[in-house]
Structures are given as C-alpha cells and as structure tokens.
Enzyme design. Structure first.
Site: not given
Length: 429
Positions: A66, A273-274, A312, A338-339, A341
C-alpha cells in the site's frame, strides 16, 4: 451527525487498551532495529518538523504494498503542486525502509499513530494536515473522524474491502455512514467495489471507480554503479530474470533453465526470491540441481549459470540487465505480483496464470502483447528461448510494454487531478 454508540464505545475501549498496544507496537519496531524515538512515533511523537511553507498532504497506508502504491501518485501531485509538502505514514519497519529508498521530493515518513485519543491528538497537533488520503482498507475510526474534525479534506483511494469487512459494515449502517461521510472522494479499484461501498452507506455521489494504484507503483530504484559492475561481469552473455518467486516455484524456474542451457549454453539466470531470508533454501535447490551459482549475499556478481539475488532493494538494478523477466507468485494460487514495476524497466513480462491480485493489469498487457502467461517448466523454457533468440518478437513485446506504460501514466495523471480538485488544493498548492 452525532457519533453512534459503537464509535463512542471504541473511543472508550481504546483509552483503556492503549498502554497494552503501545508496548506491543514499540517493542515490534525496536526488535526490527529502529531507534526508540522512531518507535515512539506510534504514540504520536513526531521526529520530523512540519514544513510551514505550503499545504501538508498526508497519505496513510498500511504496509509495504500500500505504501509503495502511492509513490507515483505523490510524484504526479507534487509536480502540479510545487508548494505542497507530503507526509507518508505506515505501520511496519519494512515499509519504512523501502520508502526511505524511494521517497518523493518534499516528503517524509512517520509511523502511524495508534487509534487512541492521546497518540492522535499529539500527531494531529504537530502535523496539522490540510488534506489526507487514505489507502485501500486503512479505516481506523478515530483517525478518520479526528482528522476530519480538524478541518482536513479527505479522500479514500484504491478502496478495497474484503467480503468479511463488507458484511461487518452492513451490520452497523449508522457507524458506516458516520465513518464514510468524512471522505470528499472515494475511488475504488473496480466497479464491483464501487457498488459495495455504496451498499454499506458510503455517500453514492462521492464514490467512483478509480484504478488499482498497486499496478502503477513508481519505478524501482537502480544503482548505476552496481548495474555497471554486473554488466561487466556478464560480458555479452544473454540473461533472463526470475523475480519474486515463492516456495515451490524455484524448482519450476530451475528446471526451465536447465532445459534452456541445452539450447543456449552461456545463458545466465538471475533468480531473486520474493523473501530474501529464503536464500539458503534456494541456494540448496540450485546446488541440488547441479547448476553453478554465484550469490549476492556472498558479495559476488553474476558469473555462474545462476546468480542468486538474495538481497532487498536491488531488484531494479537486476531488471536493468535483461529484456525478459518472469514474475513469480503466479505459478501457484498466490495472486501474482505487480507487472508494472517490470514494465517500467522496459522488459517483456512472463508470468504464471494465478494473477488475481492484478487480473485487470495482466488482461490489458496480454491483450496488447506486453505479457505472456505460462503453465509449466516446459512452457516457460519455450517462451524464454523464443524471446531470447527471436529479436523481432522480443522487440514487438518491448514496444507493447512501452505503450502500456505510457497509457498507465496518463491514467495516473487523471487520478492526481481528481484528487487535487476533490481536496480543494488548487492549481499550485
């Protein structure tokens, strides 16, 4: 409008509970490595001055997604309102760190105060916002009413409530009307949510469909020195990126890469990785697959068959190395990432089909040829090979990506102008 009983009960309960929640929230931020003065922002104690040279516009979001979703919107509003100052509040240490890397001009971050009289009075007395924009479902009753009663014009953007939340609001129509009446404008993510907001007593004349701001987050930061060093390490090797992968997806990506190496032997995969804390587990998978690896947390640059980017804040730099990105969180029912980005980096987008969180964005991108969806390792390998070796197809996708990005920018400008008008901010702030 008189305050309903449920609101008055919450005010009383919050006064009793604030010591407990204050200790818990301060402890969480301290354990995340933040200094005590920053942790005490939760109690309404500001750590930044309020700039008095122009109006203060306050954006409040919950957490990482957000918070980042409003950066591009703030940037657009800031260009139209050159005298405005911006305050961004959120609740988590991670959101604060990521915002610090991407903070717009004339903006500062603070942690949101607890929804209790003492913290809110201190917060509002210091910041005195002229306008306030709340994001998605961050609807703390006292925060909303006290901000409104302080004279700030208010808007809700990217409005999104769960079915459970909608059912709860339906049970208390007077309270819902009392809370939602504070907003001069409510912009929802889609038509269905606009209808739901009206059904729970949001003022119908102030509700409109907007856009999913998460699909229009600002560009990821790029470290030009890091990008130069990585390009030098890669030389002329072809590269593809698999980013934001989750547990259970790396196996598919690695299987696809093994198949690709038979066709393109010098191909490098950048695997991000996320959750970087999974780096050891992902490194073990790479070793088990028999692929050679270099690893970012070991201080290394791309060099093996796989480069594990387990840090990160550097993803924008890795996107700068390739025209082709596979976006994870999509091979299993996670919801997708989110594509936009990726699109802002100029790369073609590949994704799995589980993208409900960004369904409208992917639908638009797929329709114009800016994204392709895959199911299996074989399918992924086939698409990557086609695009790496097919310069014409890759070029066509990149052209479509550029057109998509330009269209989203126009939409964002429109939302910024609607907010400026609804919040009575004028043409120059």
């Amino acid at each position: 409008m008189p305050a309903p009983f449920l609101y008055r009960a919450w005010v009383g309960a919050s006064m009793l509970l604030v010591p407990f929640f204050a200790r818990r929230e301060v402890r969480k931020l301290r354990e995340a490595g933040l200094p005590v003065d920053r942790a005490h922002e939760k109690l309404g104690h500001a750590t930044e001055p309020r700039n008095s040279s122009g109006p203060l516009i306050w954006f409040h979001a919950a957490s990482v997604g957000e918070s980042l979703s409003v950066l591009a919107l703030i940037d657009r509003m800031g260009k139209t309102l050159p005298n405005a100052q911006f305050l961004i509040t959120s609740g988590t240490a991670t959101s604060a760190r990521l915002l610090a890397q991407r903070m717009p001009l004339r903006a500062v971050h603070q942690f949101a105060p607890l929804d209790a009289p003492g913290p809110l009075k201190r917060f509002l007395r210091h910041w005195r916002p002229d306008a306030a924009v709340f994001v998605e479902s961050e609807l703390w009753p006292q925060m909303l009413r006290r901000t409104y009663e302080g004279g700030a014009k208010m808007a809700l953007v990217n409005a999104r409530l769960s079915e459970g939340s909608i059912a709860q609001w339906r049970r208390f129509p007077q309270t819902a009307r009392y809370i939602f009446d504070v907003f001069s404008l409510i912009l929802t993510q889609n038509d269905a949510m606009a209808g739901a907001m009206v059904a729970i007593n949001a003022p119908p004349e102030r509700v409109a469909r907007g856009i999913n701001l998460k699909s229009m987050a600002g560009p990821l930061p790029v470290d030009e020195d890091l990008l130069f060093e990585a390009r030098a390490a890669l030389g002329h090797r072809p590269v593809w990126v698999a980013s934001s992968t989750h547990d259970g997806e790396e196996e598919t990506v690695l299987a696809a890469h093994q198949a690709l190496l038979e066709q393109i032997p010098d191909l490098c995969l950048i695997l991000a990785p996320r959750h970087p804390e999974r780096g050891d587990a992902v490194a073990a998978m790479i070793a088990q697959s028999g692929l050679s690896m270099t690893r970012r947390t070991a201080g290394e640059m791309p060099g093996g068959q796989v480069f594990l980017a387990d840090t990160m804040g550097e993803l924008g730099s890795w996107y700068g190395l390739s025209d082709l990105v596979f976006l994870g969180g999509s091979l299993h029912p996670i919801g997708g990432h989110n594509p936009f980005e990726v699109a802002q980096s100029g790369a073609a987008v590949l994704s799995g089909r589980h993208v409900k969180n960004f369904a409208e964005t992917y639908e638009e991108m797929e329709k114009i040829g800016a994204a392709r969806l895959v199911d299996t390792a074989e399918d992924l390998a086939g698409q990557v090979a086609t695009l790496i070796e097919g310069e014409a197809q890759r070029g066509a996708m990149k052209t479509a990506v550029a057109a998509f990005t330009a269209a989203q920018t126009d939409k964002l400008d429109s939302i910024a102008q609607r907010l400026i008008k609804a919040l009575d901010l004028g043409a120059n702030g």
